[in-house]
Motif scaffolding. Structure first.
Motif, mmCIF file in Angstrom:
data_model
loop_
_atom_site.group_PDB
_atom_site.id
_atom_site.type_symbol
_atom_site.label_atom_id
_atom_site.label_comp_id
_atom_site.label_asym_id
_atom_site.label_seq_id
_atom_site.Cartn_x
_atom_site.Cartn_y
_atom_site.Cartn_z
ATOM 1 N N ILE A 64 -3.457 3.320 2.886
ATOM 2 C CA ILE A 64 -3.512 1.874 2.688
ATOM 3 C C ILE A 64 -2.685 1.486 1.463
ATOM 4 C CG2 ILE A 64 -5.812 1.569 3.716
ATOM 5 C CD1 ILE A 64 -6.775 1.348 0.702
ATOM 6 N N LEU A 65 -2.358 0.186 1.365
ATOM 7 C CA LEU A 65 -1.824 -0.368 0.137
ATOM 8 C C LEU A 65 -2.986 -0.975 -0.645
ATOM 9 C CD1 LEU A 65 1.408 -2.177 1.398
ATOM 10 C CD2 LEU A 65 1.187 0.133 0.451
ATOM 11 N N PRO A 66 -3.228 -0.510 -1.881
ATOM 12 C CA PRO A 66 -4.353 -1.065 -2.663
ATOM 13 C C PRO A 66 -4.105 -2.519 -3.035
ATOM 14 C CG PRO A 66 -3.670 1.072 -3.520
ATOM 15 C CD PRO A 66 -2.607 0.647 -2.551
ATOM 16 N N VAL A 67 -5.151 -3.307 -3.014
ATOM 17 C CA VAL A 67 -5.013 -4.736 -3.296
ATOM 18 C C VAL A 67 -4.976 -5.040 -4.788
ATOM 19 C CG1 VAL A 67 -6.104 -5.391 -1.116
ATOM 20 C CG2 VAL A 67 -7.521 -5.107 -3.161
ATOM 21 N N TYR A 68 -5.103 -4.010 -5.627
ATOM 22 C CA TYR A 68 -5.030 -4.226 -7.074
ATOM 23 C C TYR A 68 -3.642 -3.929 -7.639
ATOM 24 C CZ TYR A 68 -10.132 -4.498 -7.183
ATOM 25 O OH TYR A 68 -11.437 -4.879 -6.980
ATOM 26 N N SER A 69 -2.858 -3.124 -6.960
ATOM 27 C CA SER A 69 -1.563 -2.722 -7.501
ATOM 28 C C SER A 69 -0.419 -3.634 -7.069
ATOM 29 C CB SER A 69 -1.250 -1.274 -7.093
ATOM 30 O OG SER A 69 -1.350 -1.095 -5.696
ATOM 31 N N GLY A 93 -2.003 -2.186 6.532
ATOM 32 C CA GLY A 93 -3.336 -1.736 6.173
ATOM 33 C C GLY A 93 -3.527 -1.854 4.677
ATOM 34 N N ILE A 94 -4.567 -2.565 4.261
ATOM 35 C CA ILE A 94 -4.842 -2.750 2.836
ATOM 36 C C ILE A 94 -6.303 -2.417 2.556
ATOM 37 C CG2 ILE A 94 -3.066 -4.528 2.558
ATOM 38 C CD1 ILE A 94 -5.293 -6.628 2.557
ATOM 39 N N GLY A 95 -6.624 -2.270 1.291
ATOM 40 C CA GLY A 95 -8.000 -2.001 0.909
ATOM 41 C C GLY A 95 -8.121 -1.920 -0.598
ATOM 42 N N PRO A 96 -9.350 -1.889 -1.112
ATOM 43 C CA PRO A 96 -9.533 -1.889 -2.556
ATOM 44 C C PRO A 96 -9.305 -0.542 -3.215
ATOM 45 C CG PRO A 96 -11.650 -1.898 -1.449
ATOM 46 C CD PRO A 96 -10.607 -2.040 -0.373
ATOM 47 N N SER A 97 -9.291 0.557 -2.465
ATOM 48 C CA SER A 97 -9.273 1.901 -3.043
ATOM 49 C C SER A 97 -10.556 2.077 -3.855
ATOM 50 C CB SER A 97 -8.009 2.124 -3.878
ATOM 51 O OG SER A 97 -7.898 3.479 -4.263
ATOM 52 N N GLY A 98 -10.500 2.651 -5.043
ATOM 53 C CA GLY A 98 -11.710 2.878 -5.826
ATOM 54 C C GLY A 98 -11.402 2.924 -7.309
ATOM 55 N N PRO A 99 -12.425 2.948 -8.156
ATOM 56 C CA PRO A 99 -12.213 2.920 -9.607
ATOM 57 C C PRO A 99 -11.356 4.070 -10.124
ATOM 58 C CG PRO A 99 -14.510 2.498 -9.079
ATOM 59 C CD PRO A 99 -13.853 2.913 -7.804
ATOM 60 N N ALA A 100 -11.517 5.259 -9.550
ATOM 61 C CA ALA A 100 -10.742 6.408 -10.037
ATOM 62 C C ALA A 100 -9.249 6.149 -9.938
ATOM 63 C CB ALA A 100 -11.117 7.667 -9.250
ATOM 64 N N VAL A 101 -8.833 5.467 -8.865
ATOM 65 C CA VAL A 101 -7.422 5.158 -8.663
ATOM 66 C C VAL A 101 -7.020 3.899 -9.430
ATOM 67 C CG1 VAL A 101 -5.690 4.475 -6.947
ATOM 68 C CG2 VAL A 101 -7.333 6.293 -6.424
ATOM 69 N N CYS A 120 -7.071 -11.473 -0.349
ATOM 70 C CA CYS A 120 -5.752 -10.917 -0.050
ATOM 71 C C CYS A 120 -5.415 -11.082 1.428
ATOM 72 C CB CYS A 120 -5.705 -9.446 -0.446
ATOM 73 S SG CYS A 120 -5.368 -9.162 -2.194
ATOM 74 N N VAL A 121 -6.378 -10.808 2.300
ATOM 75 C CA VAL A 121 -6.147 -10.992 3.728
ATOM 76 C C VAL A 121 -5.765 -12.441 4.019
ATOM 77 C CG1 VAL A 121 -7.218 -10.979 6.018
ATOM 78 C CG2 VAL A 121 -7.667 -9.099 4.422
ATOM 79 N N GLU A 122 -6.496 -13.367 3.437
ATOM 80 C CA GLU A 122 -6.238 -14.792 3.700
ATOM 81 C C GLU A 122 -4.871 -15.216 3.177
ATOM 82 O OE1 GLU A 122 -10.885 -16.347 3.684
ATOM 83 O OE2 GLU A 122 -9.709 -16.442 1.840
ATOM 84 N N VAL A 123 -4.509 -14.773 1.964
ATOM 85 C CA VAL A 123 -3.213 -15.158 1.397
ATOM 86 C C VAL A 123 -2.072 -14.517 2.185
ATOM 87 C CG1 VAL A 123 -1.716 -14.975 -0.623
ATOM 88 C CG2 VAL A 123 -4.130 -15.603 -0.914
ATOM 89 N N VAL A 124 -2.206 -13.244 2.526
ATOM 90 C CA VAL A 124 -1.154 -12.564 3.281
ATOM 91 C C VAL A 124 -0.878 -13.299 4.587
ATOM 92 C CG1 VAL A 124 -0.661 -10.488 4.633
ATOM 93 C CG2 VAL A 124 -1.440 -10.267 2.274
ATOM 94 N N ARG A 125 -1.932 -13.711 5.262
ATOM 95 C CA ARG A 125 -1.739 -14.426 6.533
ATOM 96 C C ARG A 125 -0.976 -15.738 6.316
ATOM 97 N NH1 ARG A 125 -7.131 -12.964 9.031
ATOM 98 N NH2 ARG A 125 -6.634 -11.216 10.412
#
Length: 332
Positions: A64-69, A93-101, A120-125
């Motif tokens: 996935i592409l993380p939504v924080y980076s 495909g996107i997602g938050p990943s996790g704190p470690a990353v 992010c989903v709403e803005v991307v659309r």
């Protein structure tokens, strides 16, 4: 019928050419799509652009592409560009990943992951629509952005990765599909109920959502080597990638084993962590063994009603030859 796809290796490869080789091999073998991860190796967007230029018909996706980076506007731009260069073969495909990353690698606060993913989903659309983006969310406030290039004639679908009930519910309510990883067959079935609940909340048809499971696979004539690689990979994810995978595994009925792996890994006892993964757990999470055994294990997952695609993934320690052998052995 469950589609069979390929999830490109998360471990560093010798070069982008190796990723192209896997994608071309998958295309020739009849796989429907290749997914590119983004972890600590090569940038997924640039890699996917190369794959788009050097393949002909196979679908492409980010997982996935993380939504924080990346900002949501940039995610939309990247999706539009990849849809253009792939001539309509891309799936985001996107997602938050996790704190470690996010905190450890990117130096960003892992704050409100579900809300951030939804926005992010709403803005991307909105970006992909080509219209002016005016968005007033809890996390993001955007005004005046608009693609200066022509928007995609067919916008790429937007999938969301998730492990827990609420994140999968979010995928069902707002996204076009759900990406699953480190799941047992029963674990997938349980989360599919959350996906359907999300679809109901969003007044959507669950049958229109696409569910993709990334499954660690290793199909070699050397059975013990295949299983050892899968065991090492599983121990790393459960023990070394924060708490998310451990908690997910505990929800799937393996709490004692997950805690034992994490405790041993955290103490630096790598062999003990591997030993804490019994064969029944390994077989419930992976398809590893001889080619014949691995094909049978995959069929257990593909029989899950509601699973649309199974992406053949590879252990971190697998060599390029072992990856290519597995691609060929498990071809649809």
């Amino acid at each position: 019928m469950t589609a069979r796809e390929v999830h490109l290796p998360v471990a560093a490869q010798s070069g982008v050419d190796s990723l192209v080789s896997y994608a071309r091999r998958a295309e020739r073998a009849g796989y429907g799509r290749v997914w590119s991860p983004e972890t600590w190796g090569r940038d997924a967007v640039a890699s996917l652009a190369v794959l788009a230029e050097r393949t002909d018909s196979i679908g492409l996706g980010s997982s996935i592409l993380p939504v924080y980076s990346r900002s949501p506007a940039l995610l939309g731009q990247s999706a539009a560009t990849l849809q253009e260069v792939s001539e309509g073969r891309f799936r985001l495909g996107i997602g938050p990943s996790g704190p470690a990353v996010i905190e450890g690698w990117h130096g960003a606060a892992f704050d409100r992951p579900l809300r951030r993913t939804r926005e992010c989903v709403e803005v991307v659309r909105r970006v992909l629509s080509g219209e002016r983006v005016e968005y007033d969310g809890e996390v993001f406030q955007l005004s005046g952005f608009r693609l200066r290039s022509k928007p995609p004639e067919t916008p790429p679908p937007v999938d969301v990765a998730g492990l827990g009930p609420k994140s999968v519910e979010l995928a069902g309510r707002f996204a076009d599909g759900w990406h699953a990883v480190v799941f047992t067959p029963d674990g997938v079935r349980e989360r599919l109920a959350d996906l359907e609940r999300g679809a109901d909340l969003g007044n959507r048809d669950p049958s229109e959502l696409r569910t993709t499971l990334s499954l660690t696979c290793c199909a070699l004539e050397d059975r013990e080597r295949a299983r050892e690689l899968a065991r090492q990979h599983t121990a790393f994810y459960v023990g070394g990638m924060g708490t998310y995978y451990r908690k997910s595994l505990a929800r799937q009925g393996y709490e004692e084993e997950a805690n034992a792996v994490a405790a041993a890994w955290g103490s630096g006892e790598r062999e003990e962590a591997l030993g804490a993964i019994p064969d029944d757990l390994l077989d419930d999470l992976c398809a590893a063994g001889t080619p014949e055994e691995a094909r049978g294990m995959i069929e257990r997952f593909e029989s899950v009603e509601g699973l649309d695609a199974l992406a053949v993934s590879f252990p971190r320690g697998a060599t390029e030859d072992e990856i290519e052998t597995t691609i060929e052995a498990l071809a649809p």
